[in-house]
Write an enzyme that holds these catalytic residues in place. Structure first.
Site, mmCIF file in Angstrom:
data_model
loop_
_atom_site.group_PDB
_atom_site.id
_atom_site.type_symbol
_atom_site.label_atom_id
_atom_site.label_comp_id
_atom_site.label_asym_id
_atom_site.label_seq_id
_atom_site.Cartn_x
_atom_site.Cartn_y
_atom_site.Cartn_z
ATOM 1 N N GLU A 190 3.015 4.649 -1.371
ATOM 2 C CA GLU A 190 1.325 4.796 -0.991
ATOM 3 C C GLU A 190 0.072 4.475 -1.422
ATOM 4 O OE1 GLU A 190 0.631 7.886 1.656
ATOM 5 O OE2 GLU A 190 2.827 7.669 2.750
ATOM 6 N N TYR A 191 -0.251 3.852 -2.137
ATOM 7 C CA TYR A 191 0.040 1.643 -1.872
ATOM 8 C C TYR A 191 0.332 1.122 -3.062
ATOM 9 C CZ TYR A 191 -1.812 4.459 2.076
ATOM 10 O OH TYR A 191 -1.981 5.381 2.987
ATOM 11 N N ASP A 261 -6.299 9.674 9.282
ATOM 12 C CA ASP A 261 -6.629 10.075 8.682
ATOM 13 C C ASP A 261 -8.000 8.818 8.037
ATOM 14 O OD1 ASP A 261 -5.076 11.544 7.649
ATOM 15 O OD2 ASP A 261 -3.554 11.319 6.810
ATOM 16 N N TRP A 402 3.984 12.447 13.059
ATOM 17 C CA TRP A 402 3.635 12.349 12.014
ATOM 18 C C TRP A 402 2.993 13.771 12.117
ATOM 19 C CZ3 TRP A 402 5.870 11.954 7.216
ATOM 20 C CH2 TRP A 402 5.552 13.309 6.477
#
Length: 440
Positions: A190-191, A261, A402
């Site tokens: 990420e990322y 998010d 998640w």
């Protein structure tokens, strides 16, 4: 031994300071200006966007019949350290609800740039690697996931951009997967070129380096029949800088979209964690269509579903709608103990047991709950059902959650065990059972 575990628990809480940080989609508002510049289409683009797919992109996963949808479940090794009813162990996994499990996380050893065990106490001494891999006997494919938010720093740069480093990494990864009996590797970097959402022009060549790593891993994995996947950003600005999308689509078994998010306490105002639609680029619909238009085959895309909420502390409890000013993250949950995020089971327990909470619903955006100066946005059962239908309509490859330990895995809210994951399976895989109602 108890003292040792206690110290280790504190260390891991610091490393994993947010329930959701390791899965951040990097869609925070600080990137919104560049995100909107990189897209000419609105988030209300038709969900009928199409993309041609090559026969070379057919899934190499033989565990399920052609056309079946994947349900990828992330298992987190730090949830083992939570107390009481929050503790999550491999024995809590319901194999009927996961076609694939991704074990989070392994780490990149910074000196020799090879994959390494992150937590030897949980992973090896307590045999969590072994116990999770044992679900293969139940027909579930189990991959080791490398990276996560905390581990994703520019230490990965030399791996991506140096051919010799990539070769050594692949050789080591092959041995690692064989040793611990996994079915493949999930890349949760990420990322590339934008570590933890900071995009540096000096890292621009990491985009090509990541594509090369994926191609080389695919070649090395093919004789073993191993799976190769990646978890990727939902932010269009980062997509452009980090990913050669057609190459990833061709060589990965699935692309896990971190479609959550989009908003959090980092914005300084309230917002929905994973809105299906919005008037800007920060929505699930926009992200999915952006990836398709960039060259991803729809059936390679796996839609991310959060089993947690983003929480906020309001500046004024009387101003509690969307875009209300916040002064920081919400209070930590009783079990997850991370300011700014709450597990789904913590949200439903609060809203069911405490009458001071008010839940406001909008199925195009998502629900939020508020009590005094506390505010949390999340996905409820009905939102997961709608997103499952959305994924099927676009012929996506499936969904992922998640994470396992954040859904109501004990059934404490009266909706049965794993209400969100169960609903995802009902929507994508036709799992039987009664249709669940919202649990908040």
């Amino acid at each position: 031994m108890k003292a040792f575990v206690g110290v280790l628990f504190v260390v891991l809480l610091l490393l994993h300071s947010s329930v959701s940080s390791s899965r951040s989609s990097s869609s925070s508002s600080e990137d919104s200006s560049s995100s909107s510049e990189d897209s000419s289409s609105s988030s209300e683009d038709s969900s009928s966007s199409s993309s041609s797919s090559s026969s070379e992109e057919d899934s190499r996963d033989e565990s399920h019949k052609s056309g079946d949808k994947k349900v990828v479940c992330y298992f987190t090794n730090w949830s083992f350290y939570r107390s009481g009813a929050g503790e999550y162990l491999p024995k809590n996994i319901d194999p009927k609800l996961c076609t694939h499990i991704a074990y989070a996380f392994a780490t990149l050893e910074p000196n020799n740039l090879t994959i390494a065990v992150f937590d030897t106490w949980a992973d090896l001494d307590n045999k969590h690697y072994e116990q999770v891999a044992a679900f293969q006997k139940k027909g579930v494919k189990v991959s080791i996931s490398l990276g996560g938010w905390t581990d994703s720093t520019d230490k990965y740069g030399p791996l991506l951009t140096d051919e010799n480093n990539r070769r050594n990494f692949i050789s080591n990864a092959t041995k690692f997967i064989k040793k611990y009996k996994f079915d493949g590797l999930d890349l949760d970097l990420e990322y590339p070129a934008c570590w933890q959402t900071v995009c540096n022009p000096e890292w621009a060549n990491q985009k090509e380096g990541f594509a090369q790593l994926v191609k080389e891993l695919r070649k090395a994995f093919k004789p073993h029949g191993w799976l190769l996947s990646a978890a990727v950003s939902a932010n269009s600005a980062i997509v452009d800088k980090a990913y050669d999308v057609p190459t990833l689509s061709k060589n990965l078994d699935w692309i896990g979209l971190l479609t959550y998010d989009y908003h959090g306490s980092f914005d300084g105002k309230t917002g929905q964690i994973a809105p299906l639609y919005s008037s800007d680029t920060f929505s699930v619909n926009f992200t999915v269509n952006y990836w398709i238009n960039a060259g991803a085959s729809p059936n390679k895309l796996v839609l991310g579903i959060p089993c947690y909420g983003q929480s906020f502390t309001l500046a004024d409890p009387n101003n509690h709608g969307y875009n209300a000013t916040s002064i920081g993250p919400g209070a930590p949950g009783n079990f997850t103990q991370a300011a700014g995020t709450l597990a789904y089971y913590e949200i439903c327990q609060e809203t069911k047991s405490n009458s001071s909470w008010t839940v406001v619903r909008d199925n195009r955006i998502g629900p939020y709950a508020t009590s005094g100066n506390q505010w949390v946005s999340f996905d409820d059962v009905e939102n997961v059902r709608i997103k499952s239908e959305f994924a099927r309509k676009l012929n996506l490859g499936g969904g992922m959650i998640w994470a396992l330990d954040l859904d109501d895995f004990t059934g404490s809210c009266g909706c049965g065990k794993y209400p969100l994951l169960t609903t995802l399976n009902q929507g994508l895989r036709g799992l039987g059972g009664k249709k669940l109602k919202n649990c908040t």
